[in-house]
Scaffold this motif. Structure first.
Motif, PDB file in Angstrom:
ATOM      1  N   HIS A 248       0.833  -1.208   0.000  1.00  0.00           N
ATOM      2  CA  HIS A 248       0.000   0.000   0.000  1.00  0.00           C
ATOM      3  C   HIS A 248       0.870   1.261   0.000  1.00  0.00           C
ATOM      4  CE1 HIS A 248      -3.620  -2.310   0.453  1.00  0.00           C
ATOM      5  NE2 HIS A 248      -3.274  -2.790   1.644  1.00  0.00           N
ATOM      6  N   TYR A 251       2.237   1.624  -3.628  1.00  0.00           N
ATOM      7  CA  TYR A 251       1.209   1.994  -4.615  1.00  0.00           C
ATOM      8  C   TYR A 251       0.709   3.431  -4.415  1.00  0.00           C
ATOM      9  CZ  TYR A 251       0.524  -2.577  -6.810  1.00  0.00           C
ATOM     10  OH  TYR A 251       0.694  -3.736  -7.537  1.00  0.00           O
ATOM     11  N   ASN A 252       0.663   3.866  -3.156  1.00  0.00           N
ATOM     12  CA  ASN A 252       0.145   5.208  -2.852  1.00  0.00           C
ATOM     13  C   ASN A 252       1.258   6.181  -2.496  1.00  0.00           C
ATOM     14  OD1 ASN A 252      -2.994   4.778  -2.675  1.00  0.00           O
ATOM     15  ND2 ASN A 252      -2.075   3.052  -1.590  1.00  0.00           N
ATOM     16  N   ASN A 253       2.433   5.939  -3.065  1.00  0.00           N
ATOM     17  CA  ASN A 253       3.606   6.664  -2.602  1.00  0.00           C
ATOM     18  C   ASN A 253       3.558   8.153  -2.868  1.00  0.00           C
ATOM     19  OD1 ASN A 253       6.857   7.226  -2.679  1.00  0.00           O
ATOM     20  ND2 ASN A 253       6.230   5.583  -1.297  1.00  0.00           N
ATOM     21  N   GLN A 255       0.938  10.005  -3.467  1.00  0.00           N
ATOM     22  CA  GLN A 255      -0.169  10.609  -2.716  1.00  0.00           C
ATOM     23  C   GLN A 255       0.204  10.811  -1.249  1.00  0.00           C
ATOM     24  OE1 GLN A 255      -0.315   8.026  -4.867  1.00  0.00           O
ATOM     25  NE2 GLN A 255      -2.452   7.604  -5.483  1.00  0.00           N
ATOM     26  N   LEU A 256       1.013   9.889  -0.708  1.00  0.00           N
ATOM     27  CA  LEU A 256       1.449  10.006   0.681  1.00  0.00           C
ATOM     28  C   LEU A 256       2.287  11.260   0.881  1.00  0.00           C
ATOM     29  CD1 LEU A 256       1.840   8.956   3.561  1.00  0.00           C
ATOM     30  CD2 LEU A 256       3.706   7.513   2.707  1.00  0.00           C
ATOM     31  N   LEU A 369      -5.441   8.849   4.176  1.00  0.00           N
ATOM     32  CA  LEU A 369      -5.160   8.273   2.862  1.00  0.00           C
ATOM     33  C   LEU A 369      -5.356   6.769   2.871  1.00  0.00           C
ATOM     34  CD1 LEU A 369      -4.053   8.677  -0.064  1.00  0.00           C
ATOM     35  CD2 LEU A 369      -1.751   8.385   0.910  1.00  0.00           C
ATOM     36  N   PHE A 370      -5.053   6.124   4.016  1.00  0.00           N
ATOM     37  CA  PHE A 370      -5.165   4.662   4.112  1.00  0.00           C
ATOM     38  C   PHE A 370      -6.401   4.249   4.908  1.00  0.00           C
ATOM     39  CE2 PHE A 370      -0.701   5.704   3.478  1.00  0.00           C
ATOM     40  CZ  PHE A 370      -0.397   4.892   2.406  1.00  0.00           C
TER      41      PHE A 370
END
Length: 542
Positions: A248, A251-253, A255-256, A369-370
């Motif tokens: 996760h 994949y959401n790097n 956006q983090l 975000l998560f």
């Protein structure tokens, strides 16, 4: 043991506002710790989530099996299988002999909060300490301070970590470390508890291979009656459980990084300073390359992850594969570590130091975000331990302890010296220096008109005259110290105890000084002390 509650102004505006229930500050958190129902709210929220409890328990049981005095910890670990069980968690680096006192203060807060909320919520609430074994700055933790007549001096365990090697991988030179321990305890002075202290530490050292194991064994032993659960964040077994969440994070790097950056922007707009130094291209993940821990960045142009100094270059697909097959090669940074804790543990509350509290305020968007909620963040206890001899010294010198804790002891000392001396020798000598220098400048100016080659000789002559004034000053100060030795030693004792090296006691002193003086029962006294976890300073009088 008497405990007094004392308000001291904080240097950390964010932490002060947080404890003052500022609306501006609390918008950066999902929960308000000033709400009477906050832990009930958090319990209900966690009830809707699922955790890998069986895998986590299996790992923790295996990890704790190598430590002595672990019976109560084992019982607590097994309680994690209860779907209603929760944890109170906090963490720190693996300091030698537990490091500075604030580590112990954090554990006390974890234990007391867990006990209190277990009674309030009527579910198991377990104390967990997260050891940051993945950190690689060994120089931050390889020393303690010992007391001298002139102040506190650093004494290092001279095992240098030349690479960016995780502390969890640093093996102990047992012979060298045992000698270091002997020197540290010896500096505390012989007491009826010294042999017991040394025996415990030597056995813990014998049973440990790494710095983290040594740290963990001491904590488990000191808090054996409380069943403290310890977690080594760098354990390869734990990484296996973390593998899915590494996916996760990858994949959401981007956006983090954007989520943290946006939160920081809002913080700065309303007048707070950001704490985290996070670049928009940071992956917030480390990669183990040989023995070095390399911080990865995204290369937007090529779609790669690379080392900050181009040590490695990894494609997105390769990094995903690493997360699946070799998660032990990945580790978290200051941004992703809180997220990973939230993924692993049903966290009722996180116990934070002032600096941690400030940077957690930058992570609300990252949690969202998560689809996580940030747990209630409770500041750890701020404690100063006051020995009865120090209390006596303060009374004799008529110095309020809160003035000392705010850094004003030197002013009291200077004022006392002025009242005791007939002359202000410092001013007299400084004035004499200035007058002589003015005269000497005239001599140098005229002499170099006669012969330019005289300049360097005359400069050295001026320096020699200056050094003679320093000699006179030293001579007078030494005479003053000899004449007023008893009183000046009182000032030094107060400084060493309460403001060592002009820092809070908890940042310099180590718990084993007090254990050597009062025995292992001192830990339980602290656990049972009526400490208030309200953000104020706690004075413990012995």
């Amino acid at each position: 043991m008497e405990v007094n509650d004392l308000f001291l102004p904080s240097l950390n505006k964010f932490a002060t506002d947080y404890m003052g229930n500022s609306k501006d500050c609390h918008q950066f958190f999902h929960y308000n710790i000033h709400d009477a129902s906050v832990y009930k709210q958090r319990k209900d929220e966690l009830a809707s989530r699922r955790f890998q409890r069986e895998r986590l328990v299996k790992h923790l049981l295996r990890y704790h099996s190598k430590f002595q005095h672990n019976d109560k910890s084992i019982q607590h670990i097994e309680k994690l299988l209860d779907q209603n069980s929760l944890v109170v968690i906090g963490g720190q680096q693996a300091g030698l002999l537990t490091g500075p006192l604030y580590t112990i203060h954090k554990i006390l807060t974890i234990i007391q909060t867990a006990k209190q909320q277990e009674k309030e919520l009527n579910v198991p609430v377990l104390p967990v300490f997260w050891i940051a074994g993945e950190d690689h700055d060994f120089d931050e933790i390889n020393h303690l301070y010992v007391e001298t007549e002139k102040g506190m001096k650093k004494k290092s365990y001279n095992r240098h970590n030349t690479n960016k090697q995780m502390v969890s991988d640093i093996h102990i030179d047992k012979h060298l470390c045992e000698q270091w321990i002997q020197d540290i305890i010896q500096s505390y002075g012989e007491s009826k508890y010294t042999n017991e202290i040394l025996s415990m530490l030597k056995q813990s050292l014998k049973d440990s291979e790494t710095v983290v194991d040594f740290f963990a064994q001491i904590l488990i032993t000191l808090f054996a009656d409380e069943g403290l659960i310890v977690v080594n964040s760098a354990s390869p077994d734990l990484r296996e459980i973390e593998s899915e969440f590494f996916h996760h994070l990858i994949y959401n790097n981007s956006q983090l990084a954007e989520a943290v950056s946006m939160q920081q922007h809002v913080l700065e707009e309303i007048g707070y300073n950001k704490v985290l130094d996070v670049d928009i291209n940071s992956s917030n993940l480390f990669f183990q390359h040989s023995e070095n821990r390399v911080l990865l960045e995204r290369d937007g142009a090529e779609g790669y992850f690379k080392g900050k100094n181009n040590e490695v270059k990894i494609s997105f697909d390769e990094l995903i594969q690493i997360a699946e097959s070799s998660p032990h090669l990945l580790s978290n940074n200051v941004v992703t570590r809180p997220l990973m804790q939230e993924y692993l543990f049903p966290t009722l509350a996180f116990i934070a130091g002032p600096g941690e509290l400030a940077y957690w305020g930058e992570l609300k968007n990252a949690f969202s975000l998560f689809d996580f909620k940030m747990p209630p963040i409770l500041p750890r206890a701020n404690i100063t331990i006051v020995d009865r001899t120090i209390t006596s010294d303060l009374e004799k010198l008529n110095i309020p302890i809160d003035d000392v804790l705010q850094g004003n002891l030197l002013s009291y000392r200077d004022e006392w010296v002025k009242t005791e001396l007939k002359y202000d020798f410092e001013s007299i000598i400084n004035n004499a220096k200035e007058e002589v220098e003015q005269i000497h400048q005239q001599i140098r100016h005229k002499a170099t008109e006669v012969d330019a080659n005289l300049h360097s000789v005359l400069v050295k002559n001026a320096q020699l005259i200056h050094s003679q004034f320093e000699f006179v000053s030293t001579l007078i100060n030494r005479s003053i110290e000899n004449k007023h030795e008893v009183t000046l030693k009182k000032f030094q004792r107060i400084e060493n105890c309460l403001q060592p090296n002009h820092l809070p006691q908890e940042r310099v002193w180590n718990i084993f000084y007090f254990l050597n003086k009062y025995g292992f029962g001192f830990i339980q006294q602290l656990v049972n002390a009526p400490i208030k976890y309200n953000g104020n300073h706690q004075l413990i009088y012995l």
